[in-house]
Design a protein around this motif. Structure first.
Motif, PDB file in Angstrom:
ATOM      1  N   SER A  61      21.434  73.974  85.242  1.00 25.26           N
ATOM      2  CA  SER A  61      20.487  74.729  84.423  1.00 25.26           C
ATOM      3  C   SER A  61      20.952  74.798  82.970  1.00 25.26           C
ATOM      4  CB  SER A  61      20.322  76.147  84.989  1.00 25.26           C
ATOM      5  OG  SER A  61      19.800  76.096  86.296  1.00 25.26           O
ATOM      6  N   ALA A  62      22.290  74.798  82.790  1.00 29.89           N
ATOM      7  CA  ALA A  62      22.839  74.849  81.433  1.00 29.89           C
ATOM      8  C   ALA A  62      22.537  73.580  80.644  1.00 29.89           C
ATOM      9  CB  ALA A  62      24.341  75.082  81.489  1.00 29.89           C
ATOM     10  N   LEU A  63      22.187  72.507  81.377  1.00 29.98           N
ATOM     11  CA  LEU A  63      21.815  71.275  80.664  1.00 29.98           C
ATOM     12  C   LEU A  63      20.631  71.508  79.746  1.00 29.98           C
ATOM     13  CD1 LEU A  63      22.097  68.535  83.464  1.00 29.98           C
ATOM     14  CD2 LEU A  63      23.640  68.909  81.533  1.00 29.98           C
ATOM     15  N   ARG A  64      19.820  72.519  80.078  1.00 33.44           N
ATOM     16  CA  ARG A  64      18.663  72.809  79.256  1.00 33.44           C
ATOM     17  C   ARG A  64      19.095  73.201  77.835  1.00 33.44           C
ATOM     18  NH1 ARG A  64      14.871  76.551  82.435  1.00 33.44           N
ATOM     19  NH2 ARG A  64      15.497  74.974  83.957  1.00 33.44           N
ATOM     20  N   LEU A  65      20.229  73.890  77.755  1.00 37.04           N
ATOM     21  CA  LEU A  65      20.739  74.243  76.422  1.00 37.04           C
ATOM     22  C   LEU A  65      21.026  72.979  75.606  1.00 37.04           C
ATOM     23  CD1 LEU A  65      23.268  77.108  77.254  1.00 37.04           C
ATOM     24  CD2 LEU A  65      21.010  77.346  76.209  1.00 37.04           C
ATOM     25  N   LEU A  66      21.681  72.015  76.262  1.00 35.32           N
ATOM     26  CA  LEU A  66      22.013  70.776  75.572  1.00 35.32           C
ATOM     27  C   LEU A  66      20.751  69.992  75.218  1.00 35.32           C
ATOM     28  CD1 LEU A  66      24.122  68.812  74.522  1.00 35.32           C
ATOM     29  CD2 LEU A  66      24.340  67.880  76.827  1.00 35.32           C
ATOM     30  N   VAL A  67      19.777  69.991  76.141  1.00 34.77           N
ATOM     31  CA  VAL A  67      18.515  69.277  75.885  1.00 34.77           C
ATOM     32  C   VAL A  67      17.827  69.857  74.645  1.00 34.77           C
ATOM     33  CG1 VAL A  67      16.186  68.860  76.769  1.00 34.77           C
ATOM     34  CG2 VAL A  67      18.170  68.526  78.245  1.00 34.77           C
ATOM     35  N   VAL A  68      17.720  71.182  74.603  1.00 29.02           N
ATOM     36  CA  VAL A  68      17.050  71.827  73.465  1.00 29.02           C
ATOM     37  C   VAL A  68      17.822  71.560  72.171  1.00 29.02           C
ATOM     38  CG1 VAL A  68      16.332  74.038  72.489  1.00 29.02           C
ATOM     39  CG2 VAL A  68      16.009  73.570  74.921  1.00 29.02           C
ATOM     40  N   ALA A  69      19.161  71.594  72.246  1.00 30.09           N
ATOM     41  CA  ALA A  69      19.968  71.330  71.056  1.00 30.09           C
ATOM     42  C   ALA A  69      19.714  69.920  70.530  1.00 30.09           C
ATOM     43  CB  ALA A  69      21.445  71.523  71.369  1.00 30.09           C
ATOM     44  N   LEU A  70      19.645  68.945  71.448  1.00 26.91           N
ATOM     45  CA  LEU A  70      19.380  67.565  71.036  1.00 26.91           C
ATOM     46  C   LEU A  70      17.991  67.425  70.404  1.00 26.91           C
ATOM     47  CD1 LEU A  70      20.881  65.611  74.077  1.00 26.91           C
ATOM     48  CD2 LEU A  70      21.848  65.788  71.777  1.00 26.91           C
ATOM     49  N   VAL A  71      17.013  68.108  70.982  1.00 27.77           N
ATOM     50  CA  VAL A  71      15.649  68.048  70.432  1.00 27.77           C
ATOM     51  C   VAL A  71      15.607  68.673  69.046  1.00 27.77           C
ATOM     52  CG1 VAL A  71      13.276  68.865  70.732  1.00 27.77           C
ATOM     53  CG2 VAL A  71      14.554  67.973  72.687  1.00 27.77           C
ATOM     54  N   LEU A  72      16.307  69.797  68.868  1.00 30.37           N
ATOM     55  CA  LEU A  72      16.330  70.438  67.552  1.00 30.37           C
ATOM     56  C   LEU A  72      16.956  69.513  66.503  1.00 30.37           C
ATOM     57  CD1 LEU A  72      17.359  74.117  68.415  1.00 30.37           C
ATOM     58  CD2 LEU A  72      15.084  73.190  67.969  1.00 30.37           C
ATOM     59  N   LEU A  73      18.024  68.834  66.878  1.00 32.21           N
ATOM     60  CA  LEU A  73      18.646  67.891  65.943  1.00 32.21           C
ATOM     61  C   LEU A  73      17.707  66.727  65.638  1.00 32.21           C
ATOM     62  CD1 LEU A  73      22.307  67.756  67.316  1.00 32.21           C
ATOM     63  CD2 LEU A  73      21.531  68.828  65.196  1.00 32.21           C
ATOM     64  N   ALA A  74      16.956  66.285  66.647  1.00 34.03           N
ATOM     65  CA  ALA A  74      16.009  65.193  66.428  1.00 34.03           C
ATOM     66  C   ALA A  74      14.905  65.613  65.468  1.00 34.03           C
ATOM     67  CB  ALA A  74      15.422  64.736  67.762  1.00 34.03           C
ATOM     68  N   VAL A  75      14.476  66.901  65.562  1.00 33.29           N
ATOM     69  CA  VAL A  75      13.438  67.404  64.659  1.00 33.29           C
ATOM     70  C   VAL A  75      13.891  67.328  63.201  1.00 33.29           C
ATOM     71  CG1 VAL A  75      12.197  69.498  63.964  1.00 33.29           C
ATOM     72  CG2 VAL A  75      12.339  68.868  66.367  1.00 33.29           C
ATOM     73  N   MET A  76      15.193  67.436  62.971  1.00 31.93           N
ATOM     74  CA  MET A  76      15.711  67.365  61.596  1.00 31.93           C
ATOM     75  C   MET A  76      15.843  65.936  61.081  1.00 31.93           C
ATOM     76  SD  MET A  76      18.512  70.452  61.343  1.00 31.93           S
ATOM     77  CE  MET A  76      19.488  69.956  62.748  1.00 31.93           C
ATOM     78  N   ARG A  77      15.391  64.954  61.854  1.00 31.07           N
ATOM     79  CA  ARG A  77      15.308  63.546  61.470  1.00 31.07           C
ATOM     80  C   ARG A  77      16.660  62.986  60.974  1.00 31.07           C
ATOM     81  NH1 ARG A  77      11.143  62.526  57.131  1.00 31.07           N
ATOM     82  NH2 ARG A  77      11.819  60.388  57.514  1.00 31.07           N
TER      83      ARG A  77
END
Length: 352
Positions: A73-89
């Motif tokens: 379930s903690a993988l969700r934290l990493l997933v969201v973190a990666l998506v946030l970094l991707a949003v910053m292009r």
């Protein structure tokens, strides 16, 4: 060329980071809040229906499956973190620099007449037997000068009684240095044809497309050979846009020479006769300058001064070339999200 990582929309960091931290804290605190609520229910209202105590169950160590489910379930934290970094292009940028040079064509005109055997330029060496002659000293200084001008074409003209091209204009300074090393006293005769030497150098430079065309004359005497007078040669050089720097080498007064006699080598002193007036007029006619070198240090300073006067123009233009790298973050985020869904729906599935 260097690479660097940048974020094109880094401004999103100040908006998304606080929200992410709050969400992560709530995710971490949620199970603990549930435990607190459960304990409160256990010790609740006395009027409630009585049932066995759950205290022992709450204190039971967590099983490996539960721990694994929590980690997944903690993988969700990493997933969201990666998506946030991707949003910053994220982007990788390469710094590219374009350098354009406008080189100078330089012909080095070197005297190899018999008078270059004098041992006066190597004055720091007290022993005459260890001293180098004028030509050897000049070759060392000229070689350093050539090495300091990597963007310029360099050529060599040698003269004595005659004048000829030892090395044509070239950007291969290794070749020029090799031809320079091969210079020997007397290879063009023992007399001094200054006018002819400048004429040959001018001929080499007349068809040059370089913005600046320069001839550097090094001699230790006065012109006593050749069909072209020094001043006429200077006028021709000026007409073709060639700037002449003249260098007179030799001490003032008398200079030591080693001569062979029937009793072996002997040191004799001879007067140093440099036609400075003619050399100065030649340089002035072409917009150049005349210098006098009495020792090796003085000769080095003269070539350094000429090096500063005749600078190669270099223009430099830098720019960045970027490539989008958000896929590096989105791909692992999708993979981790699918992994979480699969695991929680199969082996780590939570039954009602």
């Amino acid at each position: 060329m260097t690479e660097q990582l940048v974020f094109a929309d880094a401004r999103w960091l100040w908006v998304l980071l606080p929200l992410y931290v709050i969400w992560a804290l709530l995710w971490w605190l949620r199970p603990r809040l549930r435990q607190v609520a459960a304990k409160r229910d256990v010790g609740g209202d006395a009027a409630a229906v009585a049932y066995s105590s759950l205290g022992h169950a709450l204190r039971t160590p967590r099983s490996g499956t539960l721990t694994a489910r929590w980690l997944v379930s903690a993988l969700r934290l990493l997933v969201v973190a990666l998506v946030l970094l991707a949003v910053m292009r994220p982007q990788t940028g390469r710094a590219l620099t374009e350098v354009s040079t406008e080189g100078i064509d330089i012909v080095l005109v070197i005297d190899t007449s018999g008078s270059m055997r004098a041992l006066d330029l190597d004055a720091h060496e007290r022993s005459l037997s260890r001293r180098r002659d004028r030509l050897e000293v000049a070759k060392g200084v000229v070689e350093t000068f050539i090495a300091a001008r990597p963007n310029d074409r360099v050529g060599l003209v040698v003269f004595g009684e005659e004048a000829f091209t030892q090395c044509p204009l070239t950007l291969d300074h290794g070749v020029a240095a090799t031809f320079l090393e091969q210079l020997e006293i007397g290879m063009a005769g023992d007399a001094t044809a200054i006018g002819s030497a400048v004429g040959v150098a001018t001929k080499r430079l007349k068809d040059s497309d370089a913005e600046s065309k320069v001839a550097i004359l090094l001699t230790d005497g006065r012109s006593n050979a050749g069909s072209l007078s020094p001043l006429r040669a200077a006028e021709a050089a000026a007409a073709l846009g060639v700037r002449l720097y003249a260098i007179g080498v030799g001490t003032r007064g008398q200079a030591p020479f080693v001569v062979e006699t029937g009793f072996g080598p002997r040191v004799v002193y001879q007067d140093v006769e440099i036609d400075e007036e003619t050399l100065r007029r030649m340089a002035d006619t072409t917009g150049g300058a005349y210098y006098r070198a009495e020792d090796e240090a003085g000769l080095e300073q003269i070539y350094e001064r000429i090096d500063e006067l005749e600078k190669t123009e270099i223009s430099q233009e830098s720019y960045m070339e970027y490539e989008e790298r958000f896929a590096w973050l989105v791909a692992p985020a999708v993979f981790l999200l699918l992994l979480e869904v699969v695991l929680l729906d199969t082996r780590l599935r939570k039954l009602p």
